[in-house]
Design an enzyme around this catalytic site. Structure first.
Site, PDB file in Angstrom:
ATOM      1  CG  ASN A  30      -0.423 -31.000  31.500  1.00  0.00           C
ATOM      2  OD1 ASN A  30      -1.266 -31.825  31.836  1.00  0.00           O
ATOM      3  ND2 ASN A  30       0.800 -31.340  31.137  1.00  0.00           N
ATOM      4  NE  ARG A  31      -7.058 -25.622  32.779  1.00  0.00           N
ATOM      5  CZ  ARG A  31      -7.327 -25.053  33.952  1.00  0.00           C
ATOM      6  NH1 ARG A  31      -7.702 -25.804  34.975  1.00  0.00           N
ATOM      7  NH2 ARG A  31      -7.239 -23.748  34.099  1.00  0.00           N
TER       8      ARG A  31
END
Ligand code: C5P
Length: 218
Positions: A30-31
């Site tokens: 994920n970011r």
């Protein structure tokens, strides 16, 4: 600013987004930048705590912080469980993958003639909920990133995860949250009205959170 608000306290912090391997060269992630977790580690060290960070991301820390690098949720879970008995405060700032591929292929997955490919996912352990369920003296702090109904979801998480404090932010806004340097959060505890912190750097947000934790814990 150095101060003694967490003097002699042992603080365990998770940071970064977990990586869930599909094969030897690919993973789902994920970011998360890890910035908030590292800012909390620095703020806790500034406040006099001894800090153990369990992280997927390697960043510089100005203060003396013990760091263990992990990749997957399972590895993070194992490290947290082995360190939590020696901790006074647990702060779960990592963006943990809720699911991982059911299998990790031993060899690189090959392209086929098929136009579709399905990845089967299985649920990961919820590290925060496990710590919340089994905690002894520990003060437990979780995070919630939401795109809608921030307070309602955060309040539900405070209870279902067994946390003492929940720090919530609205990630639908691009000026705060994830990779940005600034953050704005609202802090929930069982005993207080929600406390809104101003938009400020992640380090100043972390310092404010650490002071609130110190006040609640002492
Ligand atoms: O349920 P949700 O992922 O929104 O909850 C966020 C909080 O739970 C964060 O503090 C995160 O670090 C923690 N979490 C965890 N293990 C998971 C999922 C979330 O520790 N598998």
């Amino acid at each position: 600013a150095q101060n003694g608000a967490l003097k002699n306290q042992r603080v365990l912090i998770t940071a970064g987004g977990t990586r869930e391997a599909l094969d030897p060269v690919r993973f789902l992630t994920n970011r998360s930048s890890g910035k908030m977790g590292y800012a909390l580690a620095q703020a806790a060290a500034e406040a006099g705590a001894s800090v153990q960070l369990i992280t997927t991301i390697n960043r510089n820390v100005a203060y003396s912080v013990k760091t263990i690098m992990v990749e997957s949720t399972q590895e993070m879970y194992d490290q947290v469980m082995s360190h939590v008995p020696d901790s006074d405060i647990f702060i779960s700032a990592a963006a943990v993958a809720d699911y991982r591929p059911a299998q990790k292929a031993d060899q690189k997955i090959k392209k086929t003639d098929d136009n579709n490919m399905t990845i089967n996912l299985v649920k990961n352990p919820d590290i925060l909920a496990e710590v919340g369920r089994h905690k002894r003296q520990q003060y437990v702090v979780g995070f919630a990133a939401e795109t809608q109904d921030l307070l309602a979801y955060a309040d539900a998480k405070l209870k279902t995860k067994g946390a003492d404090m929940l720090v919530a932010n609205d990630v639908s806004r691009s000026d705060i949250g994830f990779s940005s340097d600034d953050n704005q959060v609202v802090v929930l505890t069982a005993s207080h009205e929600p406390q809104y912190l101003p938009v400020q750097s992640k380090l100043d947000t972390a310092r404010a959170i650490i002071q609130l934790i110190a006040k609640e814990y002492n």
